[in-house]
Design an enzyme around this catalytic site. Structure first.
Site, short mmCIF file in Angstrom:
data_model
loop_
_atom_site.label_atom_id
_atom_site.label_comp_id
_atom_site.label_asym_id
_atom_site.label_seq_id
_atom_site.Cartn_x
_atom_site.Cartn_y
_atom_site.Cartn_z
N HIS A 184 0.73 -1.20 0.02
CA HIS A 184 -0.17 -0.06 0.02
C HIS A 184 0.61 1.27 0.04
O HIS A 184 0.77 2.31 0.64
CB HIS A 184 -0.87 0.16 1.24
CG HIS A 184 -2.19 -0.98 1.22
ND1 HIS A 184 -3.24 -0.90 0.79
CD2 HIS A 184 -1.73 -2.34 1.66
CE1 HIS A 184 -3.94 -2.19 0.92
NE2 HIS A 184 -3.18 -2.91 1.33
N ASN A 235 -10.11 -2.91 2.72
CA ASN A 235 -9.79 -2.63 1.27
C ASN A 235 -11.26 -2.64 0.76
O ASN A 235 -12.38 -2.42 1.12
CB ASN A 235 -9.49 -4.17 0.90
CG ASN A 235 -7.79 -4.28 1.09
OD1 ASN A 235 -7.31 -3.18 1.08
ND2 ASN A 235 -7.52 -5.48 1.05
C1 HEM Z 1 -2.01 -11.01 7.72
C2 HEM Z 1 -2.24 -10.15 6.89
C3 HEM Z 1 -1.72 -8.90 6.59
C4 HEM Z 1 -0.52 -8.26 6.97
C5 HEM Z 1 0.62 -8.80 7.64
C6 HEM Z 1 -0.44 -6.79 6.73
C7 HEM Z 1 0.40 -5.97 6.62
C8 HEM Z 1 0.45 -4.54 6.31
C9 HEM Z 1 1.83 -3.67 6.54
C10 HEM Z 1 2.93 -4.07 7.09
C11 HEM Z 1 1.28 -2.64 5.89
C12 HEM Z 1 2.04 -1.24 5.94
C13 HEM Z 1 1.68 -0.38 7.16
C14 HEM Z 1 2.49 0.70 7.28
O1 HEM Z 1 3.73 0.93 7.01
O2 HEM Z 1 1.80 1.91 7.86
C15 HEM Z 1 -0.13 -2.67 5.35
C16 HEM Z 1 -0.78 -1.72 4.90
C17 HEM Z 1 -2.26 -1.69 4.73
N1 HEM Z 1 -3.05 -2.82 4.59
FE1 HEM Z 1 -2.39 -4.69 5.12
N2 HEM Z 1 -1.64 -6.68 5.81
C18 HEM Z 1 -2.42 -7.73 5.95
C19 HEM Z 1 -3.55 -7.85 5.35
C20 HEM Z 1 -4.57 -6.85 5.05
C21 HEM Z 1 -5.93 -7.07 4.63
C22 HEM Z 1 -6.60 -8.15 4.83
C23 HEM Z 1 -6.44 -5.84 4.40
C24 HEM Z 1 -7.84 -5.09 4.20
C25 HEM Z 1 -8.82 -5.89 4.68
C26 HEM Z 1 -5.23 -4.88 4.41
C27 HEM Z 1 -5.27 -3.43 4.43
C28 HEM Z 1 -4.15 -2.52 4.53
C29 HEM Z 1 -4.44 -1.49 4.03
C30 HEM Z 1 -5.48 -0.36 3.71
C31 HEM Z 1 -3.03 -0.70 4.26
C32 HEM Z 1 -2.70 0.68 3.99
C33 HEM Z 1 -2.90 1.60 5.11
C34 HEM Z 1 -2.36 2.88 5.06
O3 HEM Z 1 -3.17 3.52 4.20
O4 HEM Z 1 -1.64 3.46 5.54
N3 HEM Z 1 -3.98 -5.61 4.84
N4 HEM Z 1 -0.46 -3.85 5.56
#
Ligand code: HEM
Length: 487
Positions: free
Chosen positions: A54, A127
């Site tokens: 993202h 999402n």
């Molecule tokens: C075990 C599964 C997942 C892991 C380990 C994971 C991990 C991460 C990490 C490390 C980031 C970056 C965070 C940052 O640096 O600020 C991120 C961002 C994000 N993730 Fe996940 N994610 C997972 C699953 C999901 C799922 C299932 C969704 C949605 C339903 C999701 C939605 C998002 C969104 C929207 C962001 C961006 C947030 C922003 O705008 O700063 N992720 N994710």
């Protein structure tokens, strides 16, 4: 008007910002070029790591307004009264590309909201799709490796993507959504947002109810075809959002929830905590609870949008997690990411800081300091920095047992071990249902997009994918196979 004097970072006036001090007109620079060195040193540190997923996104502030009180379900303070308003920050994103990649990748879109409630920040990190590719956090790094660039070529690699999916039939539902006509939203304003995971509300009687968020775009849904996406400006979605807010055309979403009682969860035919499945609306209808509006652009993209830190474990009293094995992994992953990407005190930055008082005994560390967002500054002060202490009657913070969450029920008498549910799980019915809902042109767009990527994979991967499509619907597989044979 008096001109503002340019200074060094420590406030000394600067005499010249064009010319360094040198030994003669053509000679080398000297050590007393403090200002030049400060500029170069700061410049070297201007970048922080981009988000590992993202990375490309855009954000804005807005308001959440309650249209139905949820006081029967939750003590969450911001959901109690009709008309109650809470300031929010939203960030929308693509998933796989780097910070300057195209807004128009065929990719899920992040839909992250931070509610600045008076009982702390509540983050909804969702999402634009109601399901995800996986149901266990242990698989997330492998999945993302397969979807990001090939380590050798540094290019996107459809063969790698399909190899992962061929080995994971659990992804089929989300693959069907991703490759469908909804795979490339035409703008961030024209897409829905979902918590995707199941969360829980709990009320003052200690009762827990499972729920999912659905934010439905009031602008309607608009998508790009592959050809439109290639032709569009890569930064078009960001431009669209900033421009709409600047001209006062504030985008909004209707907030709905689906709810499921504990008893329904015990008896329902689908595991309510499986992120690869939806809760059918016929059984669990959407209930409108509020309106979300975006109405203020950021002043500085880096300070606000880039440094924004959303975490699914930022919950408030009255809202809890669920046993969803993906969500459980996410409860740990995000704040760990923030400490690395932004710094140990990321929560003190204005975009992340709570709007309510913050009182704790944590001290010092990178970026620690008095945060202007806090009127009531009890951190980084001379106050007592350990607990328990003898000053609790003169303002030292104490825990509040009344916000203790009720116990999380475990349905079965369980052993602690690894459970593999994949073999007998139904990965296919909901993907097939979605395919059958599509009209002919949607089916043909879906199957053409899949065929064009799958044809680049090995024969074994193609075969395993075709077997999966066939289990969802024979027509789904037949169409892909016949398009592939003609390519
Ligand atoms: C075990 C599964 C997942 C892991 C380990 C994971 C991990 C991460 C990490 C490390 C980031 C970056 C965070 C940052 O640096 O600020 C991120 C961002 C994000 N993730 Fe996940 N994610 C997972 C699953 C999901 C799922 C299932 C969704 C949605 C339903 C999701 C939605 C998002 C969104 C929207 C962001 C961006 C947030 C922003 O705008 O700063 N992720 N994710």
């Amino acid at each position: 008007m008096n001109k503002k004097i340019l200074t060094t970072a420590t406030g000394s006036p600067v005499s010249d910002d064009d010319n360094s001090i040198s030994v003669g007109e053509r000679g080398p620079l000297t050590f007393d070029n403090h200002h030049t060195f400060e500029k170069l040193a700061h410049f070297n540190r201007e970048r922080i790591p981009e988000r590992v997923v993202h990375a490309r996104g855009t954000g804005a502030y807005g308001t959440f307004t309650v249209s139905r009180s949820l006081n029967d379900l939750t003590i969450a303070n911001f959901l109690q009264k009709v008309g109650q308003q809470t300031e929010i920050f939203a960030r929308f994103s693509t998933v796989g590309g780097g910070q300057d990649s195209s807004d128009y990748a065929r990719d899920p879109r992040g839909f992250a909201l931070k509610f600045y409630t008076i009982e702390g920040n509540y983050d909804m990190v969702g999402n634009n799709t109601p399901v995800f590719f996986l149901r266990d956090a242990i698989k997330f790094p492998d999945f993302i490796h397969s979807q990001k660039k090939n380590p050798r070529t540094n290019l996107a690699d459809p063969a790698m993507m399909y190899e992962f999916w061929a080995n994971h039939p659990q992804s089929l539902h989300q693959v069907t959504i991703l490759m469908s006509d909804r795979g490339i939203p035409a703008s961030y304003r024209h897409m829905h947002g979902f918590s995707s995971h199941t969360f829980s509300f709990w009320n003052d009687k200690g009762e827990r109810t499972w729920f999912k968020w659905h934010f439905k775009s009031n602008q309607g849904i608009k998508n790009f075809t592959n050809a439109e996406a290639i032709a569009a400006s890569p930064f078009g979605a960001q431009q669209d959002l900033v421009d709409a807010i600047d001209r006062g055309d504030f985008p909004s979403w209707t907030a709905n929830i689906q709810i499921m009682t504990q008893q329904e969860a015990n008896e329902y035919r689908i595991n309510p905590f499986d992120l690869t499945k939806v809760w059918p609306h016929a059984d669990f209808p959407l209930q409108e609870v509020g309106q979300l509006e975006l109405n203020r652009n950021v002043v500085n993209y880096f300070a606000e949008t880039e440094q924004a830190c959303f975490a699914p474990n930022n919950l408030v009293p009255g809202i809890g997690a669920s046993p969803d094995k993906m969500l459980q992994g996410r409860l740990l992953a995000y704040q760990d990411a923030h400490r690395y990407r932004v710094g140990t005190n990321a929560n003190q930055l204005p975009v992340n800081a709570a709007k309510c008082p913050v009182h704790h005994y944590q001290r010092d560390g990178a970026m620690a300091g008095v945060c202007p967002a806090h009127g009531d500054m009890n951190i980084q002060s001379a106050d007592v920095n350990f607990y328990p202490n003898d000053q609790i009657n003169s303002g030292a913070p104490v825990p509040s047992p009344m916000v203790e969450e009720p116990p999380m029920p475990i349905l079965e008498k369980a052993w602690v071990k690894r459970y593999s549910v994949d073999a007998d799980e139904d990965h296919y019915s909901q993907a097939g249902d979605l395919f059958r809902l599509m009209d002919d042109s949607q089916k043909s767009q879906l199957t053409t997009t899949i065929a064009e990527g799958l044809v680049l994979a090995t024969e074994s991967v193609q075969q395993r994918m075709l077997d999966q499509f066939k289990k969802a619907d024979a027509d789904y597989a037949d169409r892909i196979q016949s398009i592939m044979s003609a390519l």
